[in-house]
Design an enzyme around this catalytic site. Structure first.
Site, PDB file in Angstrom:
ATOM      1  N   TRP A  66      -7.949   8.930   5.921  1.00 22.17           N
ATOM      2  CA  TRP A  66      -7.045   7.773   5.881  1.00 22.17           C
ATOM      3  C   TRP A  66      -5.628   8.162   6.286  1.00 22.17           C
ATOM      4  CZ3 TRP A  66     -10.367   4.368   6.382  1.00 22.17           C
ATOM      5  CH2 TRP A  66     -11.587   4.431   5.699  1.00 22.17           C
TER       6      TRP A  66
ATOM      7  N   ASP B  56      -0.087   5.432   0.455  1.00 21.16           N
ATOM      8  CA  ASP B  56      -1.318   4.651   0.394  1.00 21.16           C
ATOM      9  C   ASP B  56      -1.967   4.995  -0.941  1.00 21.16           C
ATOM     10  OD1 ASP B  56      -3.864   3.598   0.574  1.00 21.16           O
ATOM     11  OD2 ASP B  56      -4.377   4.586   2.461  1.00 21.16           O
TER      12      ASP B  56
ATOM     13  N   LYS C 292     -10.789  -1.396  -4.412  1.00 19.25           N
ATOM     14  CA  LYS C 292     -11.247  -0.208  -5.114  1.00 19.25           C
ATOM     15  C   LYS C 292     -10.872  -0.254  -6.598  1.00 19.25           C
ATOM     16  CE  LYS C 292     -10.799   2.500  -0.867  1.00 19.25           C
ATOM     17  NZ  LYS C 292     -12.230   2.737  -0.620  1.00 19.25           N
TER      18      LYS C 292
END
Length: 361
Positions: free
Chosen positions: A103, A172, A196
């Site tokens: 990511w 993030d 999530k």
């Protein structure tokens, strides 16, 4: 299967059962309006109350002061990979990134596509992203320092965030926000896809400090500017109303039932310890992340062979333990222990793992 399973999926992930039950009760007729929450106007007082409550709960849980704006956007963390450099860095200002896996690598790629002066100041690529770099250089000329707080694919997580001095941290936090207590003051911007640890897929939480808004270029397209969404309180266009409603219920559960982030952190520590202690006690299963960098949210491990891993995943699903397959890019197994996963679910997983060894070891 008529009963709910223990859902270890990495996202969309397990939601707290009381949240699902409350949403079920309110689905057809929300607050006596005669309409579903799926049907009410985003301009109505009913939805305004939902939105304001969600914002207030975010601020209380994270102890954010008045400098911070809470936005609900769309496009997932993937869109933020682009919006962060577009909004927070001029063409000349360098932007610094720490590369700890898929990511963060994607975020770096997007910043480079925009022609930004990207510096990767630290990376764990040399050991297949199995650790968090201990030393992260800080350049005072950087527009920001970007990190990925938790790495779902490789199972690593920052135990402590970098000390960037006057350089704002950007993170993030899609997979570990609201999982533990931390100081928000060093962060200029935090973003998190909800699916999530916060709610269902479809909404992205963005938290940013006022001084970050002051950087936004005037010539960006309207929908790409953080100022647009801050000035309109996330209502410039029709937001994902149902997803925001679900986020508000999750935050309510976290605040009023769990008792806040300190209580949630203690539960998450307990869950992770149960699984890691078992992994460390035997040699059939092998954890893939280096111990000092292990994630509390995503526990990654391997079995002696790919055939045994397939058997393990198939049999665990039949035993009511879902979503244990590792990411397609790395294989193996992964147990995601997000906030909604109860301690009992982790105990059930460890019991299954012990039984599987007895039958296959």
């Amino acid at each position: 299967m008529t009963e709910r399973i223990y859902n270890f999926n990495p996202g969309p992930a397990m939601l707290p059962l009381p949240v699902l039950e409350e949403a079920k009760e309110e689905l057809l007729n929300y607050k006596g309006s005669g309409m579903s929450i799926l049907e009410i106007s985003h301009r109505s007082a009913l939805f305004e109350n939902v939105l304001q409550s969600a914002i207030a709960r975010v601020k209380r849980l994270l102890q954010l002061d008045d400098r911070y704006h809470v936005l609900f956007m769309q496009g997932g963390a993937s869109l933020q990979f682009t919006l962060v450099p577009m909004n927070l860095a001029s063409d000349a200002a360098p932007v610094d990134y720490v590369d700890t896996g898929t990511w963060s690598t994607k975020a770096i790629k997007e910043a480079r596509l925009l022609g930004k002066n990207v510096r990767v100041v630290a990376s764990s690529e040399d050991k297949e992203y199995t650790y968090i770099p201990e030393t992260i250089p800080v350049n005072p000329d950087a527009a920001y320092l970007h990190i990925t707080s938790n790495n779902t694919i490789r199972g690593t997580q920052y135990r402590a965030f970098p000390n960037a001095g006057t350089v704002p941290l950007v993170s993030d936090m899609s997979s570990d926000i609201f999982s533990r207590v931390f100081d928000p003051a060093p962060f200029g911007l935090i973003y998190a896809g909800a699916q999530k640890n916060v709610g269902p897929a479809g909404v992205t939480l963005v938290i940013l400090r006022q001084d970050m808004l002051d950087r936004v270029p005037a010539n960006l397209p309207t929908m790409f500017k953080y100022t647009t969404h801050a000035e309109k309180n996330s209502l410039y266009n029709t937001p994902p109303c149902f997803a925001i409603y679900m986020v508000e219920l999750v935050l309510k559960w976290l605040e009023e039932t769990v008792g806040g982030l300190a209580a949630m952190e203690a539960i998450n520590r307990q869950k992770a310890s149960l699984l890691y202690d078992y992994l460390d006690s035997q040699d059939f299963y092998r954890g893939t992340a280096q111990p000092a960098s292990r994630s509390w949210m995503n526990v990654t491990f391997r079995l002696p062979s790919a055939d045994l891993e397939k058997k393990f995943i198939d049999e665990s699903q039949k035993a009511g333990l879902g979503g244990l397959k590792g990411h397609r890019s790395v294989g193996g197994c992964r147990a995601s222990l997000y906030n909604a996963m109860p301690v009992e679910g982790v105990r059930a997983l460890v019991d299954f793992m012990k039984d599987f060894v007895q039958r296959n070891g």
